[in-house]
Structures are given as C-alpha cells and as structure tokens.
Design a protein around this motif. Structure first.
Motif, short mmCIF file in Angstrom:
data_model
loop_
_atom_site.label_atom_id
_atom_site.label_comp_id
_atom_site.label_asym_id
_atom_site.label_seq_id
_atom_site.Cartn_x
_atom_site.Cartn_y
_atom_site.Cartn_z
N ARG A 51 0.71 -1.27 0.07
CA ARG A 51 -0.04 0.13 0.04
C ARG A 51 0.90 1.26 0.17
O ARG A 51 0.45 2.31 -0.58
N GLU A 104 -7.39 6.97 0.78
CA GLU A 104 -7.83 5.90 1.27
C GLU A 104 -7.01 5.52 2.63
O GLU A 104 -7.63 4.81 3.34
N GLN A 125 -8.87 7.20 5.55
CA GLN A 125 -10.06 6.74 5.69
C GLN A 125 -10.04 5.15 6.32
O GLN A 125 -10.68 4.85 7.16
N ARG A 126 -9.15 4.36 5.98
CA ARG A 126 -8.73 3.14 6.40
C ARG A 126 -8.35 3.22 7.76
O ARG A 126 -8.93 2.35 8.76
N ARG A 179 -10.16 1.94 11.40
CA ARG A 179 -9.59 1.20 12.64
C ARG A 179 -9.82 1.82 13.89
O ARG A 179 -10.20 1.15 14.72
#
Length: 594
Positions: free
Chosen positions: A129, A245, A248-249, A253
């Motif tokens: 990522r 992203e 947001q990820r 969490r």
C-alpha cells in the motif's frame, strides 16, 4: 557578504517547507546567510516561497537523465557560486553526471542507505500500500556498496552532508567517509498550558496515518496499555498528506477501538502555531517510526524540546534524536506499551534548546568545508593586469602541485588572434591600431570605440572559442591546466578597446568561463600599481591601466571570482592561492568532522 553558495533543491514549494527534506534545505540556506554567505536556492518548484531572506531562482527542470539540464547549467553560469549543495536521494548516486556543475559540489543526502531488514518491520500488505513512498528506498537497499562508491567517485562531488549520525555511519560502512553531519533545527516550543481539574495524561501521536510512521503501532500500544490498567487519553494529529484511502482506512480502525471514547482525532494541516501549542500540551509523545524515508524526523526533535517524554521504536535515524532528549527507546513493538506506562509517570524535565533552534550554529561544519581539491579541478587560471605577479605565482603553484603528486600543464593564452588579424592589419593602416612610446616603453593601443568595435568583438568571440578548443582543451587531457592568462584576460582587453563592457562582461564572460576545462577555479590577482612599478615599470606605461583594473574588478564581481591580493610577501600569496585551490591542508575543525 563574502562567498556565494547555491543550494539545488527539487520541489522547493511553499507548502512543503515545513517538511523534510525541504525544511533542511531552507535551514541550510538561512544558516549560511546568517554566517555572512550570499545564498541562492535553485529549484524546479512551480510555486516557491516568496519573501525569503535569500534569493530563490527557478528553472523548469533541474536534471535530465544523467546530467544537469541546459537551464540549470545556464543558471549556475549566471550565478557563479563558490560552492554548490545539492539535495539528493540514494538512488541518485547511480547518475553521477548530474553533479558535474562547474563548482565544488557537496551532496546533502536526504535519506540513509536502508537494509532489507528495515522493510521486514512492515507487513507485506502495508508495504504494498505504501510502495509509492518506499519504492526508491527499497531500491537503494538493493544497491551494492561498490556501485554507490563508484557513483560517488564518478560524480566529482567534494563530500556528503548528513542530518543523522545513522546515515553517516551506514555510508561509512559502505566505504564513503568524505562527510559531515549537521543537526536539523526547529522553532522553540510554545509555553506549556496550565493544568486544570483532574489530570489525565495525554499521549500524542503526530504524523500521517502510515505504517512506516507507526500510526497503527501508536494506536495498538495505547490499547494494550489501557487494557493493562493505564489511565490516559490518546490524541491523534493525522496529517492528510498521503492518499485519502489511507486516512479513511485508519479512521475506520480507530472507530473499532474498544477505547474509542478516550481517543481524540484531529485531521487537517495545522498551522505552525497550533502544532506547537498541541505538542507542548501533550504529556507523552508516542512516535514509533518503523522506517524514516527522509532524514531526520523533525517531530522527534520538536517533541523532545517540550520536556515531555518521547517514546520511539529503536529505528536508525530516530533513536539518536530520542536519546538526545532522554527519551524511551523500545527494542520492539511489544515493548511499547510498557514504555508508555513508564513515560506517563515521568515529570516534565527542563530541556536546553541550545543546539536545536539555531541554524547559524548548526551549519558551522558547512562553513568550514574546503573547496574542491586540485585532484578534481580541471583548470586553475590566474588573471589580472600586467605586473600583478600571475606568472610567478603560476610557476610556484605548479612546483607545489608536483611536490604533492598532482600533474599539471601550463597554458599561456595571449594575443590569440586567428580570424582577427586582417581586421587588425586594416586598423593599423587607418591609425586605429598603433604603437605609442610612453616613458621609453613601446605600448600597443587599439582605438576601437568606433565602427571597428562590433566587427572586432564578433571575430574575437570566434578566436577565443577556437583557442579553447585548439589549445586549452587538448592540454586538459594531460591533467590539471594551469594558466597565468586565459580567454577572460583577452575579454577584458577587448572591453577596454571597444567600450562594450555590458555585452562582454555581463553576457559573454559566463560563456567563456564555461569553455574552460571544468571544474574551473579562476582567480583575480591584484597588486598595487606602486608595487608593480618596482619590478615592472613598463607595465605602468599602459595609458588605460586604471580602466583595465576597473574592468577586471567588474568581471570578478560578475563571475564571483576570488581575489588574491599580492601586496605582501610571495609566501603569503602562495598560501592564499593554496587555500583557494584546495591545496592547503584542511582545518582542524574540518578534520574532526571528516
């Protein structure tokens, strides 16, 4: 101000100067300027910051595949710096031709050579990522040391500048030790706020929500510490400068955390004042970097200066700064929760800001850096009026170079009139090129401030280029070229004869300088006329002597040339020249840094 330094820094944009490596580039410029240097930042930024106390120049592109772009070369020819500092990454050692810039060049290394083991700290999915940030660092970890050493030697760079001892040590392991280290500087922290009501310690994480920065470790360690009985809050200052992203990820969490009610999340780019206030208000700073992409993480220094405990993971380029402020260094991620519990029980300690908030002091090692040594110079040229002592100094310099094991070839360039001879013959017939007898000495005079001026300049430009290619360039194949008169002297003669100073000195001089075998060190030798008269009375018979001296000074100012005053003993002049060309031994301060 004395001396001119140019910093070459990619992407020096207004919105980046609070981040690395642009923060260090700007700090070096500020520090050198505070120490009396003239400084120019050369960048390819579309929107560089305005209102800086140093000059900022922009070009569309700094480098091509393996060389400076034409715009970069022209800009440096215009600026004529004494030294050049270039901000680089590890991968750029594979392109050494980029750093042949015509002046002593020092590489400011914005990262450290990583090891494959550094990347094993990051889970494969997170590594994928964040590959856009780690790709070049991973490539650098795969480069053999021999390849980096070869690239450094081929670059002709005079040395490296690091901002962490870890990076310096890793380069030394690769066999590259021509370096100095400076500490990044930051703004002093804000005053801490007064505590009111029931005190519950606040643990602060500041940075983007990335695995390489350890954002997930910060959240996880806080959760484990709370589960083990620690009463505390977690504040996450998430800088949204990565892909959306990722933010947001990570926020998703956070929402799943069993301790969500004790977690404050702040997203957005805070102002410098607001960031300083929040750093000072925190009780513990949790900064578990797994990998540092850009040396050195400023937030560790900013956090340490607040006097509050700093908790980090043992990471090259981070640990040394945490320990400088008596921080807690966890050997592994599993040790972070216990380190948090220890940190929350520590009181605020007094911290001396000295050494961390003044760029003028931090760049002291750079102020001592010596110019490029004779083993890497292409030309040493001594220019100046007749009788200044150029020939004697050049002969003595060649003798010292030979004693030091450096090969050199002498080239003398005067009256190199190839295509100009027919015009000079015509001017002799018309009386504009004639001989005068002054004080019993025959002196040649050219009165070309008329219709002869433009044709003479045109032909002389061709003659000077021909001389560079036919005589000077071939000599460079045999080693360092030492000249006690070069094309720039003839340019001064033409300017004096024609009166076209603006065209010749301002526009043509940088191009002629570039024709000399590079890197070139051109030195203006000056001597008082009364002293010249003792040894060369004929030189004082030049009716245009004072004007000639003025044009030489204008040339030196235009090109940023060092000036050697030859009014004392010949030994003193030798010492001046040795320092200029880098033949003198380095100072004790430089040896200590090296």
């Amino acid at each position: 101000m004395t001396g001119h330094d140019v910093l070459v820094c990619f992407g020096f944009e207004q919105d980046r100067i609070r981040r690395q490596p642009w923060h260090v580039a700007r700090g070096i410029a500020l520090g050198l300027r505070a120490r009396g240097r003239r400084v120019t930042m050369l960048t390819d930024a579309a929107a560089p910051p305005a209102g800086e106390p140093f000059a900022v120049a922009s070009v569309p592109r700094l480098f091509g595949r393996d060389e400076p772009t034409r715009a970069t070369r022209e800009a440096l020819a215009e600026l004529r710096p004494e030294r050049i500092f270039v901000v680089v990454g590890i991968h750029e050692f594979l392109r050494p031709g980029r750093f042949r810039l015509g002046a002593p060049t020092f590489l400011v290394v914005a990262a450290q050579p990583f090891r494959l083991g550094d990347f094993l700290r990051i889970a494969p999915l997170d590594l994928w990522r964040e590959r856009h940030l780690l790709g070049r660092a991973l490539l650098g970890s795969l480069l053999p040391g021999a390849m980096l050493r070869r690239g450094f030697r081929a670059s002709g760079a005079s040395g490296l500048v690091f901002v962490s001892e870890a990076a310096k040590a890793r380069f030394a392991e690769l066999g590259i030790e021509a370096s100095v280290t400076i500490h990044p500087q930051v703004e002093p922290p804000a005053a801490p706020p007064a505590r009111v009501g029931t005190w519950i310690p606040t643990i602060l994480y500041s940075g983007p929500p990335l695995a390489l920065r350890g954002a997930d470790l910060a959240l996880q360690s806080f959760e484990y510490a709370r589960a083990a009985g620690l009463t505390a809050r977690l504040q996450l200052l998430l800088r949204p400068d990565d892909r959306p992203e990722a933010t947001q990820r990570f926020l998703a969490r956070v929402e799943r955390s069993p301790w969500r009610a004790s977690i404050e999340v702040v997203t957005g780019m805070l102002s410098a004042d607001e960031m300083s206030r929040r750093l000072s208000a925190a009780d513990v700073h949790l900064l578990p970097f797994r990998v540092t992409v850009s040396d050195a993480p400023l937030v560790v220094i900013e956090a340490g200066l607040t006097g509050r405990p700093v908790v980090v993971l043992d990471t090259a380029g981070v640990t040394e700064f945490a320990r400088a402020f008596d921080g807690l260094v966890a050997a592994s991620a599993d040790a972070l929760p216990d380190a948090l519990r220890q940190a929350c029980s520590r009181p605020r300690q007094a911290v001396a800001a000295q050494g961390w908030t003044r760029w003028e002091q931090a760049v002291a090692p750079l102020a001592e850096l010596a110019p490029l040594g004779p083993e890497r110079l292409g030309t040493v040229a001594l220019i100046g009026i007749d009788g200044a002592g150029k020939s004697v100094l050049a002969q003595r310099l060649q003798a010292r170079l030979a004693d030091a094991g450096h090969r050199s070839t002498h080239v003398w360039s005067r009256f190199r009139n190839y295509l100009s001879k027919p015009l000079l013959a015509l001017a002799r017939l018309t009386g504009h090129n004639r001989k005068l007898v002054v004080g019993g000495v025959k002196v040649g005079v050219h009165d070309f401030e008329n219709r002869y001026g433009r044709p003479f300049v045109f032909l002389q430009r061709i003659d000077l280029v021909l001389d560079a290619w036919l005589r000077v360039r071939p000599a460079s194949a045999r080693g360092l070229v030492v000249m006690d008169r070069c094309a720039l002297d003839q340019l001064v003669d033409v300017a004096v004869d024609t009166g076209l100073d603006d065209e010749l000195i301002d526009r043509l001089a940088p191009r002629l300088f570039a024709l000399l075998p590079q890197p070139a060190k051109v030195v203006l030798v000056e001597r008082e006329p009364l002293l010249i008269g003792r040894t060369r009375p004929d030189a004082l018979m030049d009716p245009k002597l004072l004007r000639r001296r003025a044009v030489y000074r204008r040339l030196a100012a235009r090109l940023g040339l060092p000036v050697l005053l030859n009014d004392g003993s010949i030994e003193a002049a030798d010492q001046q020249l040795d320092r200029i060309v880098g033949l003198a031994p380095p100072s004790d301060a430089l040896r200590a840094q090296g």
